[in-house]
Scaffold this motif. Structure first.
Motif, PDB file in Angstrom:
ATOM      1  N   GLU A  29      40.085  45.267  46.520  1.00 19.14           N
ATOM      2  CA  GLU A  29      40.706  43.918  46.608  1.00 19.14           C
ATOM      3  C   GLU A  29      40.296  43.053  45.657  1.00 19.14           C
ATOM      4  O   GLU A  29      39.202  42.997  44.921  1.00 19.14           O
ATOM      5  N   SER A  30      41.376  42.441  45.055  1.00 19.23           N
ATOM      6  CA  SER A  30      40.994  41.381  43.931  1.00 19.23           C
ATOM      7  C   SER A  30      40.382  40.128  44.756  1.00 19.23           C
ATOM      8  O   SER A  30      40.618  39.842  45.996  1.00 19.23           O
ATOM      9  N   HIS A  31      39.151  39.407  44.222  1.00 22.54           N
ATOM     10  CA  HIS A  31      38.261  38.643  44.792  1.00 22.54           C
ATOM     11  C   HIS A  31      39.319  37.302  44.904  1.00 22.54           C
ATOM     12  O   HIS A  31      38.822  36.211  45.619  1.00 22.54           O
ATOM     13  N   VAL A  32      40.402  37.114  44.382  1.00 24.14           N
ATOM     14  CA  VAL A  32      41.118  35.755  44.440  1.00 24.14           C
ATOM     15  C   VAL A  32      42.469  35.962  45.260  1.00 24.14           C
ATOM     16  O   VAL A  32      43.526  35.164  45.332  1.00 24.14           O
ATOM     17  N   ALA A  33      42.683  37.307  45.867  1.00 24.66           N
ATOM     18  CA  ALA A  33      44.083  37.628  46.599  1.00 24.66           C
ATOM     19  C   ALA A  33      43.821  37.054  47.931  1.00 24.66           C
ATOM     20  O   ALA A  33      42.715  36.969  48.543  1.00 24.66           O
ATOM     21  N   PRO A  34      44.913  36.926  48.594  1.00 24.33           N
ATOM     22  CA  PRO A  34      44.787  35.872  49.896  1.00 24.33           C
ATOM     23  C   PRO A  34      44.207  36.857  51.013  1.00 24.33           C
ATOM     24  O   PRO A  34      43.432  35.728  51.516  1.00 24.33           O
ATOM     25  N   GLY A  35      44.104  38.008  51.220  1.00 23.56           N
ATOM     26  CA  GLY A  35      43.447  38.766  52.138  1.00 23.56           C
ATOM     27  C   GLY A  35      42.018  38.267  52.217  1.00 23.56           C
ATOM     28  O   GLY A  35      41.243  38.146  53.105  1.00 23.56           O
TER      29      GLY A  35
END
Lengths: 386, 386
Positions: B31-37
């Protein structure tokens, strides 16, 4: 079947997609950090890190510490520079600014040699700067994650050795180690700071720093004590040496599960010559950059020799911003990153092409991403009437 | 069926046994560390940390940073104390020495108030020391992992507030948070430093620090800049605040997989009142300590009120050392730890009874360990002709 739930493909300049075996190795049952099983795995992981850097000089030492890549800057700044000494930062964007701030925290006098956005400092300017005053360290961001600019660290190291032989050559390789060629010994580098979650293909949480014998001597012969406790080379050196000799040792508890993951991915990476890995990344990068040019997009780094091979930063067509394009990519199962360089963040997007997305061609991550990019751009232009 | 391979039961004072769901949550795809999830999961994890400390005061702030527990000492020492200020360390062993060394690294003048092995500094001595000079901080090891000594942090905080109201009360809770009662707001504590891998039941790799509003003000109003870059409260505070408000934010990449694991274990822990969890640990500890006494073994901490509830450190019978007993335990599927306090390390062993080994009674970890201990001791005595 994959142990990973179905998900969109993460193609940002880190973190990156994981191999199942790497994730799986983190499900390891609880172990004492000083028990023989873990000591062996950690020791082997340190040795594998030497291979990652193509280093055979026993005087050099890899450090693997619980922390993010940023912690490596502290390790450099608090151990290799003393209060009042000079540091030269070859600044290609966001990460040069931050490394400079870290050096200043520990008392260094920092000069920034700034390049225009998308470019890197010219070699003659580097040479002139090195002649201007005695620098304890010169720092170079190998690949600037914010712009996709590649610095020629081999050439900068050569210049430094010639002009200012005692200056330590420090590379921020967070976004380069595992995708860009690095020959630690031959290039005579003094420290390469990196992290687990980019081209190394391990989850984030490990600060990895390769340090030369020369730099270790500098740390050892400081006039003042190291300026950090947790990031002290003096504290960690015997720990790393002991584990590599398969002897348990304690300064702080290592992140056992992440070390297993790193062991798995480094075993995969170093099973083949590093040169093959770099060639694969270059080949994929060429393909991406050709496709991007065909779409009429300009890269932030216009000069081929200053373009990274593990990521591509591209300007969007006039009139489009990242929120116009990224959702169209996501709809097609692909995640790119928005711009990061603050002056132009709304004008460009970043595509990371590293690790398993490159080495496992049957994933078709790159082809899928390029198709998605073409479609998402067309869609966005149409929506904006461009 | 468990996702964990069959293994011996780890009953050392950390790391401890994991719940399957905790390990499983680390297999999360990239996951991206700045993605909503991920932003949501990290934000919730910070909020759950407040519950872990039974804190409802919004002025207090949890920090969750990639690093080991040791990093929390740097966070305290580099932000809450300035060069030349005084620090009082209530020293009950190994970890008091190290915390003192960390404080000195950042320029504090450190006084140690040392207790005899197995005991803790007397309250009147603490009071006298606090009256002797102005201390910026007082540090207390809540549970000393090296000796199993429990300090009364509530009482020490009361004394400090009465005698020296501006002194910040700093607790090293690495071996206590999750097994010993802590009421952060009511007890008026200023910082509790802990790590993920002990009674919290998460793999190692997260430094967790709870900081009071008073301490945050002290950090904010420093005369000199924070003395660490990576462990800077000023850098991390907006990151933690943003994530908790479900807004992405970047200073250094958070260890996404470990944060998922922490989210899972804190959700499990805080699903029931913390008082129940503390009562369970006390009950199990009473049982262990009664069994140990029945075997004729003395604890390092003879006084009941100074005995930890998540671990027991016990002297071996005269003539036996840890290598005589630990293999016998291992043969029976149980891992204890050897002694750690350097003066007496060869004379005692340590039994950690925390987390799922306590909260999941059907595992029978404690009963099995007590049986194994009885048998291994008898075997070792016989082998030595004792």
């Amino acid at each position: 079947m994959s142990i990973q739930a179905p998900h969109n493909t993460l193609l940002i300049p880190g973190p990156i997609e994981f191999d199942d075996a790497v994730l799986q190795s983190m499900s390891h049952y609880a172990e004492s950090h000083v028990a023989p099983g873990f000591v062996k795995v950690f020791g082997e992981t340190i040795t594998l890190t030497r291979k990652l850097f193509q280093s055979t000089n026993p005087a050099a030492q890899p450090f693997i510490i619980s922390g993010s890549g940023t912690l490596g800057w502290d390790l450099v700044s608090a151990n290799l520079v003393e209060r009042g000494e000079n540091a030269l930062v070859l600044n290609t964007g966001y990460f040069g600014d931050s490394f400079g701030a870290c050096l200043e925290t520990y008392g260094a006098n920092v000069d920034h040699l700034r390049a225009p956005i998308g470019d890197r400092p010219a070699f003659d300017e580097v040479e002139k700067a090195l002649q201007s005053k005695p620098y304890k360290v010169i720092t170079i961001t190998h690949v600037d994650t914010s712009t996709g600019v590649l610095n020629d660290i081999k050439r900068v190291a050569e210049i430094t050795r010639r002009v200012s032989p005692n200056t330590l050559v420090v590379v921020d390789g967070v976004c380069s180690v595992g995708s860009e060629e690095i020959d630690f010994d031959k290039w005579d580098l003094d420290a390469v700071v990196t992290a687990s979650q980019k081209a190394i293909g391990c989850p984030p949480g490990l600060s990895i720093v390769m340090v030369s014998g020369r730099a270790l001597e500098v740390a050892k012969s400081r006039k003042t004590p190291a300026a950090s406790y947790y990031a002290s080379i003096e504290k960690w050196l015997p720990i790393m040496q002991n584990y590599e000799n398969h002897k348990p040792s304690y300064f702080a508890t290592p992140p056992t599960q992440l070390v297993h993951a790193l062991h798995t991915t480094l075993s995969q990476i170093t099973a083949r010559p590093m040169s093959e890995r770099f060639a694969m990344h270059t080949q994929a990068s060429d393909k991406v950059k050709a496709a991007v040019a065909e779409l009429g997009l300009k890269q932030l780094a216009p000069n081929r020799e200053a373009q990274a091979h593990g990521m591509t930063a591209m300007y969007l067509p006039e009139g489009l911003t990242p929120p116009d394009v990224l959702p169209g990519l996501l709809k097609r199962g692909v995640i790119f990153a928005a711009g990061l360089h603050k002056e132009i963040a709304t004008k460009y997007i970043r595509f990371g092409h590293m690790g398993v997305s490159i080495s496992q061609a049957d994933r078709k991550d790159i082809d899928n991403a390029l198709t998605a990019l073409k479609e998402a751009l067309a869609e966005a232009k149409q929506a904006k009437g461009l």
